[in-house]
Write a protein that holds these residues in place. Structure first.
Motif, PDB file in Angstrom:
ATOM      1  N   SER A   9       0.854  -1.166   0.000  1.00 46.02           N
ATOM      2  CA  SER A   9       0.000   0.000   0.000  1.00 46.02           C
ATOM      3  C   SER A   9       0.890   1.214   0.000  1.00 46.02           C
ATOM      4  CB  SER A   9      -0.910   0.014   1.236  1.00 46.02           C
ATOM      5  OG  SER A   9      -1.809  -1.058   1.188  1.00 46.02           O
ATOM      6  N   GLY A  10       0.451   2.255  -0.663  1.00 43.38           N
ATOM      7  CA  GLY A  10       1.231   3.469  -0.699  1.00 43.38           C
ATOM      8  C   GLY A  10       1.197   4.181   0.628  1.00 43.38           C
ATOM      9  N   GLY A  11       1.854   5.307   0.701  1.00 43.55           N
ATOM     10  CA  GLY A  11       1.902   6.042   1.941  1.00 43.55           C
ATOM     11  C   GLY A  11       0.539   6.434   2.450  1.00 43.55           C
ATOM     12  N   ASP A  12      -0.449   6.562   1.547  1.00 41.57           N
ATOM     13  CA  ASP A  12      -1.800   6.906   1.972  1.00 41.57           C
ATOM     14  C   ASP A  12      -2.676   5.681   2.137  1.00 41.57           C
ATOM     15  OD1 ASP A  12      -3.103   7.853  -1.328  1.00 41.57           O
ATOM     16  OD2 ASP A  12      -2.038   6.076  -0.602  1.00 41.57           O
ATOM     17  N   ARG A  55       0.988   4.870   6.075  1.00 40.10           N
ATOM     18  CA  ARG A  55       1.564   6.128   6.563  1.00 40.10           C
ATOM     19  C   ARG A  55       1.352   6.258   8.072  1.00 40.10           C
ATOM     20  NH1 ARG A  55       3.033  10.557   3.837  1.00 40.10           N
ATOM     21  NH2 ARG A  55       1.922   9.879   1.971  1.00 40.10           N
ATOM     22  N   ARG A  56       0.136   5.968   8.515  1.00 42.64           N
ATOM     23  CA  ARG A  56      -0.126   6.034   9.960  1.00 42.64           C
ATOM     24  C   ARG A  56       0.710   5.006  10.720  1.00 42.64           C
ATOM     25  NH1 ARG A  56      -5.838   4.186  12.661  1.00 42.64           N
ATOM     26  NH2 ARG A  56      -4.800   3.099  14.389  1.00 42.64           N
ATOM     27  N   ALA A  57       0.813   3.803  10.174  1.00 44.64           N
ATOM     28  CA  ALA A  57       1.605   2.758  10.815  1.00 44.64           C
ATOM     29  C   ALA A  57       3.067   3.183  10.940  1.00 44.64           C
ATOM     30  CB  ALA A  57       1.496   1.459  10.032  1.00 44.64           C
ATOM     31  N   ALA A  58       3.588   3.829   9.900  1.00 48.77           N
ATOM     32  CA  ALA A  58       4.975   4.280   9.926  1.00 48.77           C
ATOM     33  C   ALA A  58       5.186   5.320  11.015  1.00 48.77           C
ATOM     34  CB  ALA A  58       5.368   4.838   8.556  1.00 48.77           C
ATOM     35  N   ALA A  61       5.274   3.588  14.312  1.00 51.16           N
ATOM     36  CA  ALA A  61       6.487   2.786  14.492  1.00 51.16           C
ATOM     37  C   ALA A  61       7.740   3.642  14.549  1.00 51.16           C
ATOM     38  CB  ALA A  61       6.610   1.768  13.361  1.00 51.16           C
ATOM     39  N   GLY A  62       7.589   4.942  14.282  1.00 48.49           N
ATOM     40  CA  GLY A  62       8.748   5.821  14.307  1.00 48.49           C
ATOM     41  C   GLY A  62       9.703   5.581  13.161  1.00 48.49           C
ATOM     42  N   THR A  63       9.136   5.250  11.980  1.00 48.81           N
ATOM     43  CA  THR A  63       9.976   4.950  10.827  1.00 48.81           C
ATOM     44  C   THR A  63       9.292   5.454   9.562  1.00 48.81           C
ATOM     45  OG1 THR A  63      11.212   3.168   9.745  1.00 48.81           O
ATOM     46  CG2 THR A  63       8.988   2.637  10.492  1.00 48.81           C
ATOM     47  N   THR A  64       9.686   4.956   8.408  1.00 50.29           N
ATOM     48  CA  THR A  64       9.083   5.341   7.138  1.00 50.29           C
ATOM     49  C   THR A  64       8.328   4.163   6.550  1.00 50.29           C
ATOM     50  OG1 THR A  64      10.959   4.642   5.779  1.00 50.29           O
ATOM     51  CG2 THR A  64      11.041   6.877   6.734  1.00 50.29           C
ATOM     52  N   HIS A  65       7.458   4.457   5.584  1.00 52.97           N
ATOM     53  CA  HIS A  65       6.692   3.375   4.971  1.00 52.97           C
ATOM     54  C   HIS A  65       7.607   2.433   4.185  1.00 52.97           C
ATOM     55  CE1 HIS A  65       6.851   5.926   1.345  1.00 52.97           C
ATOM     56  NE2 HIS A  65       6.534   4.837   0.662  1.00 52.97           N
ATOM     57  N   TYR A  70       9.961  -3.116   3.818  1.00 52.55           N
ATOM     58  CA  TYR A  70      11.115  -4.009   3.860  1.00 52.55           C
ATOM     59  C   TYR A  70      10.797  -5.258   4.675  1.00 52.55           C
ATOM     60  CZ  TYR A  70      15.975  -5.415   4.915  1.00 52.55           C
ATOM     61  OH  TYR A  70      17.154  -6.096   5.045  1.00 52.55           O
ATOM     62  N   TYR A  71       9.925  -5.082   5.692  1.00 53.64           N
ATOM     63  CA  TYR A  71       9.625  -6.183   6.609  1.00 53.64           C
ATOM     64  C   TYR A  71       8.244  -6.803   6.410  1.00 53.64           C
ATOM     65  CZ  TYR A  71      13.749  -4.738   9.255  1.00 53.64           C
ATOM     66  OH  TYR A  71      15.040  -4.444   9.625  1.00 53.64           O
ATOM     67  N   PHE A  72       7.328  -6.085   5.779  1.00 51.63           N
ATOM     68  CA  PHE A  72       5.946  -6.566   5.655  1.00 51.63           C
ATOM     69  C   PHE A  72       5.450  -6.408   4.221  1.00 51.63           C
ATOM     70  CE2 PHE A  72       6.603  -4.862   9.921  1.00 51.63           C
ATOM     71  CZ  PHE A  72       6.293  -5.966  10.704  1.00 51.63           C
ATOM     72  N   ASP A  73       4.451  -7.209   3.866  1.00 47.91           N
ATOM     73  CA  ASP A  73       3.905  -7.192   2.514  1.00 47.91           C
ATOM     74  C   ASP A  73       2.791  -6.161   2.370  1.00 47.91           C
ATOM     75  OD1 ASP A  73       5.629  -9.185   1.714  1.00 47.91           O
ATOM     76  OD2 ASP A  73       4.217 -10.796   2.143  1.00 47.91           O
ATOM     77  N   GLY A  74       3.012  -4.947   2.813  1.00 46.55           N
ATOM     78  CA  GLY A  74       2.036  -3.896   2.650  1.00 46.55           C
ATOM     79  C   GLY A  74       1.146  -3.702   3.855  1.00 46.55           C
ATOM     80  N   ALA A  75       0.210  -2.752   3.725  1.00 52.10           N
ATOM     81  CA  ALA A  75      -0.646  -2.362   4.842  1.00 52.10           C
ATOM     82  C   ALA A  75      -1.551  -3.497   5.301  1.00 52.10           C
ATOM     83  CB  ALA A  75      -1.485  -1.144   4.461  1.00 52.10           C
TER      84      ALA A  75
END
Length: 217
Positions: A9-12, A55-58, A61-65, A70-75
């Motif tokens: 999923s994109g940043g949005d 984007r909210r998850a990032a 988590a204090g990181t970037t999308h 890198y660790y997950f297959d999307g939102a």
């Protein structure tokens, strides 16, 4: 490390396609993934599923999308794993008061103790898990796993509540009945607020379980 094409999923939060290298199981990579997932899980417990996005998850988590990808297959993958974690917290809370050998010794008493945990659990945890069921019902094609995995997670605990000498078939029948009934009570509690009626229905369930336990195989 390897390269993998993933649904993302994109940043949005919108669907997209991207390729990112992902840890395939190194201790350091797995520890980092668990850390990120715990932060996202904590955010869900506080803020619920509404407007959840990569984007909210990032932010949570204090990181970037891109790091999350890198660790997950999307939102959707991240959401499924976080909801799984929240159910594990619920199950752990129930098991803490129903552990065999230290807690109630009968099936009915174990179910009663578990229900008290579910009834009194933190509102955020309850809200998110209820929302997950609603999301699965609203878009079963996309979110079916949110509901399907719930049964797979809850059943082993309910099976463990049953007497050891019961056959596997009998344990499964009773565990499925208890799961469906408690789920119904939780949803009714959320939507109707009829605590008196739910309490009466639960007492009927407990009496039925006591009779079942007293009956011969």
């Amino acid at each position: 490390m390897d390269r993998a094409d993933t649904n993302t999923s994109g940043g949005d939060g919108s669907p997209g396609r991207a390729s990112y290298r992902r840890s395939t199981g190194s201790p350091r990579g797995e520890a980092r993934r668990r850390e990120l997932l715990e932060r996202v899980t904590d955010d869900l417990a506080v803020n619920g599923l509404v407007d959840f996005s990569l984007r909210r998850a990032a932010r949570a988590a204090g990181t970037t999308h891109k790091v999350l990808l890198y660790y997950f297959d999307g939102a959707d993958d991240l959401l499924r794993r976080a909801v799984f974690n929240l159910r594990e917290r619920r199950i752990g809370n129930a098991l803490a008061v129903t552990a065999k050998g230290t807690g109630p010794e009968t099936l009915a008493a174990r179910v009663r103790a578990a229900w008290q945990v579910l009834r009194d659990e933190e509102p955020g945890l309850r809200r998110v898990l209820d929302q997950a069921v609603g999301l699965a019902m609203y878009d079963s094609g996309r979110y079916a796993d949110l509901a399907r995995e719930a049964s797979h997670q809850y059943l082993p605990t309910l099976l463990s509540f049953c007497p050891d000498h019961w056959s596997d078939r009998r344990k499964l029948e009773v565990a499925e009945m208890v799961l469906a009934t408690l789920r119904g009570f939780l949803m009714d509690r959320l939507t109707s607020g009829d605590t008196e009626g739910i309490a009466a229905g639960f007492e009927a369930l407990v009496r039925a379980l006591a009779r079942e336990e007293a009956a011969e195989e």
